[in-house]
Enzyme design. Structure first.
Site, PDB file in Angstrom:
ATOM      1  N   THR A   1       0.965   4.539  -3.264  1.00 58.89           N
ATOM      2  CA  THR A   1      -0.334   4.551  -2.586  1.00 58.89           C
ATOM      3  C   THR A   1      -0.054   4.570  -1.091  1.00 58.89           C
ATOM      4  O   THR A   1       0.490   3.595  -0.554  1.00 58.89           O
ATOM      5  CB  THR A   1      -1.153   3.291  -2.935  1.00 58.89           C
ATOM      6  OG1 THR A   1      -1.294   3.221  -4.347  1.00 58.89           O
ATOM      7  CG2 THR A   1      -2.523   3.343  -2.286  1.00 58.89           C
TER       8      THR A   1
ATOM      9  N   LYS B   1      -8.071   7.680  -4.514  1.00 55.80           N
ATOM     10  CA  LYS B   1      -7.590   6.310  -4.756  1.00 55.80           C
ATOM     11  C   LYS B   1      -8.203   5.322  -3.756  1.00 55.80           C
ATOM     12  O   LYS B   1      -8.699   4.267  -4.139  1.00 55.80           O
ATOM     13  CB  LYS B   1      -6.057   6.314  -4.653  1.00 55.80           C
ATOM     14  CG  LYS B   1      -5.399   4.965  -4.537  1.00 55.80           C
ATOM     15  CD  LYS B   1      -5.073   4.351  -5.864  1.00 55.80           C
ATOM     16  CE  LYS B   1      -4.549   2.935  -5.668  1.00 55.80           C
ATOM     17  NZ  LYS B   1      -4.280   2.245  -6.895  1.00 55.80           N
TER      18      LYS B   1
ATOM     19  N   LYS C   1      -4.119  -4.017   1.291  1.00 64.43           N
ATOM     20  CA  LYS C   1      -3.413  -2.791   1.693  1.00 64.43           C
ATOM     21  C   LYS C   1      -4.326  -1.576   1.510  1.00 64.43           C
ATOM     22  O   LYS C   1      -4.466  -0.740   2.405  1.00 64.43           O
ATOM     23  CB  LYS C   1      -2.135  -2.632   0.849  1.00 64.43           C
ATOM     24  CG  LYS C   1      -1.422  -1.306   1.086  1.00 64.43           C
ATOM     25  CD  LYS C   1      -0.313  -1.007   0.091  1.00 64.43           C
ATOM     26  CE  LYS C   1       0.123   0.437   0.221  1.00 64.43           C
ATOM     27  NZ  LYS C   1       1.138   0.858  -0.710  1.00 64.43           N
TER      28      LYS C   1
HETATM   29  P1  NAD Z   1       7.727  -2.704  -5.353  1.00 58.89           P
HETATM   30  O1  NAD Z   1       7.928  -3.331  -4.027  1.00 58.89           O
HETATM   31  O2  NAD Z   1       7.889  -3.535  -6.585  1.00 58.89           O
HETATM   32  O3  NAD Z   1       8.684  -1.417  -5.511  1.00 58.89           O
HETATM   33  C1  NAD Z   1       9.006  -0.556  -4.468  1.00 58.89           C
HETATM   34  C2  NAD Z   1      10.488  -0.256  -4.595  1.00 58.89           C
HETATM   35  O4  NAD Z   1      10.855   0.719  -3.611  1.00 58.89           O
HETATM   36  C3  NAD Z   1      11.370  -1.478  -4.336  1.00 58.89           C
HETATM   37  O5  NAD Z   1      12.190  -1.715  -5.474  1.00 58.89           O
HETATM   38  C4  NAD Z   1      12.197  -1.095  -3.103  1.00 58.89           C
HETATM   39  O6  NAD Z   1      13.519  -1.590  -3.113  1.00 58.89           O
HETATM   40  C5  NAD Z   1      12.175   0.413  -3.202  1.00 58.89           C
HETATM   41  N1  NAD Z   1      12.447   1.103  -1.942  1.00 58.89           N
HETATM   42  C6  NAD Z   1      11.903   0.886  -0.718  1.00 58.89           C
HETATM   43  N2  NAD Z   1      12.389   1.754   0.181  1.00 58.89           N
HETATM   44  C7  NAD Z   1      13.276   2.546  -0.490  1.00 58.89           C
HETATM   45  C8  NAD Z   1      14.106   3.624  -0.113  1.00 58.89           C
HETATM   46  N3  NAD Z   1      14.145   4.079   1.147  1.00 58.89           N
HETATM   47  N4  NAD Z   1      14.870   4.210  -1.063  1.00 58.89           N
HETATM   48  C9  NAD Z   1      14.862   3.757  -2.336  1.00 58.89           C
HETATM   49  N5  NAD Z   1      14.089   2.724  -2.754  1.00 58.89           N
HETATM   50  C10 NAD Z   1      13.311   2.127  -1.837  1.00 58.89           C
HETATM   51  O7  NAD Z   1       6.241  -2.076  -5.308  1.00 58.89           O
HETATM   52  P2  NAD Z   1       5.351  -1.603  -6.543  1.00 58.89           P
HETATM   53  O8  NAD Z   1       4.456  -2.718  -6.978  1.00 58.89           O
HETATM   54  O9  NAD Z   1       6.230  -0.915  -7.537  1.00 58.89           O
HETATM   55  O10 NAD Z   1       4.395  -0.533  -5.824  1.00 58.89           O
HETATM   56  C11 NAD Z   1       4.861   0.772  -5.509  1.00 58.89           C
HETATM   57  C12 NAD Z   1       3.648   1.574  -5.022  1.00 58.89           C
HETATM   58  O11 NAD Z   1       2.649   1.612  -6.049  1.00 58.89           O
HETATM   59  C13 NAD Z   1       2.980   0.994  -3.771  1.00 58.89           C
HETATM   60  O12 NAD Z   1       2.589   2.051  -2.943  1.00 58.89           O
HETATM   61  C14 NAD Z   1       1.763   0.265  -4.346  1.00 58.89           C
HETATM   62  O13 NAD Z   1       0.696   0.173  -3.420  1.00 58.89           O
HETATM   63  C15 NAD Z   1       1.411   1.154  -5.523  1.00 58.89           C
HETATM   64  N6  NAD Z   1       0.664   0.498  -6.599  1.00 58.89           N
HETATM   65  C16 NAD Z   1       1.049  -0.739  -7.044  1.00 58.89           C
HETATM   66  C17 NAD Z   1       0.324  -1.335  -8.073  1.00 58.89           C
HETATM   67  C18 NAD Z   1       0.731  -2.687  -8.607  1.00 58.89           C
HETATM   68  O14 NAD Z   1      -0.053  -3.282  -9.346  1.00 58.89           O
HETATM   69  N7  NAD Z   1       1.922  -3.194  -8.278  1.00 58.89           N
HETATM   70  C19 NAD Z   1      -0.789  -0.690  -8.634  1.00 58.89           C
HETATM   71  C20 NAD Z   1      -1.127   0.591  -8.168  1.00 58.89           C
HETATM   72  C21 NAD Z   1      -0.391   1.174  -7.152  1.00 58.89           C
END
Ligand code: NAD
Length: 297
Positions: A94, A169, A244
Site C-alpha cells: 500500500t 485502496k 498510514k
Molecule cells: P512487514 O513489515 O511485516 O513486511 C515488510 C517486509 O519488507 C519486511 O519483512 C522487511 O524486512 C521487508 N523489506 C523492507 N525493505 C526491504 C528491501 N529494500 N528489500 C527487501 N525487503 C525489504 O509489513 P506487512 O504487514 O507485510 O505489510 C506490507 C505492505 O502491505 C504494507 O504496504 C502494508 O501497508 C500493506 N498491507 C498490510 C496489511 C496488514 O494487515 N499487515 C493489510 C493490507 C495491506
C-alpha cells in the site's frame, strides 16, 4: 518466459502470500532484509536469494510487498535495469498514488509490464489466500497477472490504469476510517443515553446507519462475536495501519485538490490515538478514545 516468480518483501503479508504461490505449484524465489522473514519463507519452500538483483534472475514475474513508497521506489529502481523486456512487475504494497505512477513509468520505459495491486483482507486473508486485489495497469498486464493473483486472493478487481489500484485502496480505507469513527461515536452516545449496545446494533445494522463498521467489525463486545472488541481489541487491522492509509488519502487529496474534511479529521483522530501509544491495537479501539478512557501508554 519462465514460470518462476521473484517475491521481494516476505513479511507479515508477503510471507504467506509467497507461500500460497508455492502451494499452487510455482517456483518462487524470495528476498527480504530481515532474517526472521527469510527463515519462515525458507520453511515454506521459497528459494532464498542474497540480493534484489539475484532474486530476479531466471524469473518472468516480480512481486513486491514492502512497507511504503520509498522502499518500492528504491527496490524497483535497482532491479528494473536488470530485467528482460516483457517481465511482469506487480507491487502489492500500500503506497502513495504518486510513487505508484512513478514506478509504473520507470518500468514500462524499460519494456516491462506493470501492475499496482494493493490488497485488503489482512494477514488472515493473506494466509488463507482470500485477499481482495485492487489492480491498476494495462489490460495486457492485468491479463498476465490475474492467474497469479488468483492463487493469493479470491477477488481481483481491475480498477483502471496505472495507480488506480492504490487510488481505490485509499478511497476505500478513508471511508472505513470515517465510518468507524462515526460508529464508535454513536455507541458512546448510546451509552450516555442509557441505550444498550445490542439495541443500537439491532436498529443500526438494519437501518440507514448500516455499514461494515457495524455489521462486521462492531467496536463494542457482544453484537458481532467475531469482531476484535470481543478479543481485547487485538488486531485485526492495527490503528497504526489505518493511520498510514488515512495519511496516504490526505496526501492524495492535497496533491489532487480534493476536499476531504472528514478524512482529515479521521487522520487526526488516529494520529492522536497512536501518539497515546495505542497504534498496536485494532483500529476499532478508537471507541475508547471517544469514551475518554485511553491513557498514554
Ligand atoms: P512487514 O513489515 O511485516 O513486511 C515488510 C517486509 O519488507 C519486511 O519483512 C522487511 O524486512 C521487508 N523489506 C523492507 N525493505 C526491504 C528491501 N529494500 N528489500 C527487501 N525487503 C525489504 O509489513 P506487512 O504487514 O507485510 O505489510 C506490507 C505492505 O502491505 C504494507 O504496504 C502494508 O501497508 C500493506 N498491507 C498490510 C496489511 C496488514 O494487515 N499487515 C493489510 C493490507 C495491506
Amino acid at each position: 518466459m519462465t514460470d518462476a516468480i521473484a517475491f521481494i518483501g516476505l513479511g507479515n503479508m508477503g510471507g504467506p502470500m509467497a507461500a500460497n504461490l508455492v502451494k499452487a505449484g510455482y517456483r518462487v524465489k524470495g528476498f527480504d532484509l530481515a532474517e526472521a522473514a527469510r527463515n519462515s519463507a525458507a520453511a515454506n519452500g521459497i528459494e532464498l536469494s542474497l540480493s534484489v538483483k539475484d532474486v530476479v534472475v531466471g524469473t518472468g514475474t516480480v512481486i513486491t510487498m514492502l512497507p511504503a513508497g520509498k522502499h518500492v521506489l528504491s527496490v524497483w529502481s535497482d532491479l528494473v535495469p536488470t530485467l528482460h523486456a516483457g517481465t511482469l512487475l506487480i507491487d502489492c504494497s500500500t503506497i502513495d498514488v504518486e510513487t505508484a505512477r512513478k514506478v509504473h513509468a520507470l518500468a514500462t520505459e524499460n519494456g516491462c509490464l506493470t501492475l499496482d495491486g494493493p490488497v485488503s483482507g489482512g494477514t488472515g486473508g493473506a494466509a488463507a489466500g482470500t485477499l481482495t486485489f485492487m489492480v491498476g495497469g494495462s489490460k495486457e498486464a492485468f491479463a498476465r497477472g490475474v492467474p497469479i493473483l488468483q492463487k493469493m486472493g479470491k477477488r481481483i478487481v481491475h480498477c483502471g490504469g496505472a495507480g488506480s489500484g492504490q487510488a481505490a485502496k485509499i478511497c476505500n480505507n478513508m471511508i472505513l476510517g470515517v465510518t468507524m469513527a462515526g460508529v464508535a461515536e454513536a455507541f458512546v452516545l448510546a451509552e450516555k443515553l442509557g441505550l444498550s449496545h445490542q439495541a443500537l446494533y439491532d436498529v443500526a445494522s438494519t437501518s440507514s446507519g448500516q455499514c461494515w463498521s457495524i455489521t462486521t467489525y462492531c467496536p463494542v463486545p457482544g453484537p458481532v462475536p467475531s469482531s476484535p472488541a470481543n478479543n481485547g481489541y487485538k488486531p485485526g487491522f492495527a490503528a497504526s495501519l489505518m493511520l498510514k492509509d488515512l495519511r496516504l488519502s490526505q496526501e492524495a487529496a492535497l496533491a489532487s485538490g480534493a476536499s476531504t474534511p472528514l478524512g482529515a479529521e479521521a487522520a487526526q483522530l488516529y494520529g492522536l490515538f497512536e501518539q497515546l501509544g495505542h497504534g498496536g491495537e485494532d483500529f476499532s479501539a478508537i471507541i475508547n478514545f471517544f469514551r475518554g478512557n485511553v491513557k498514554a501508554g
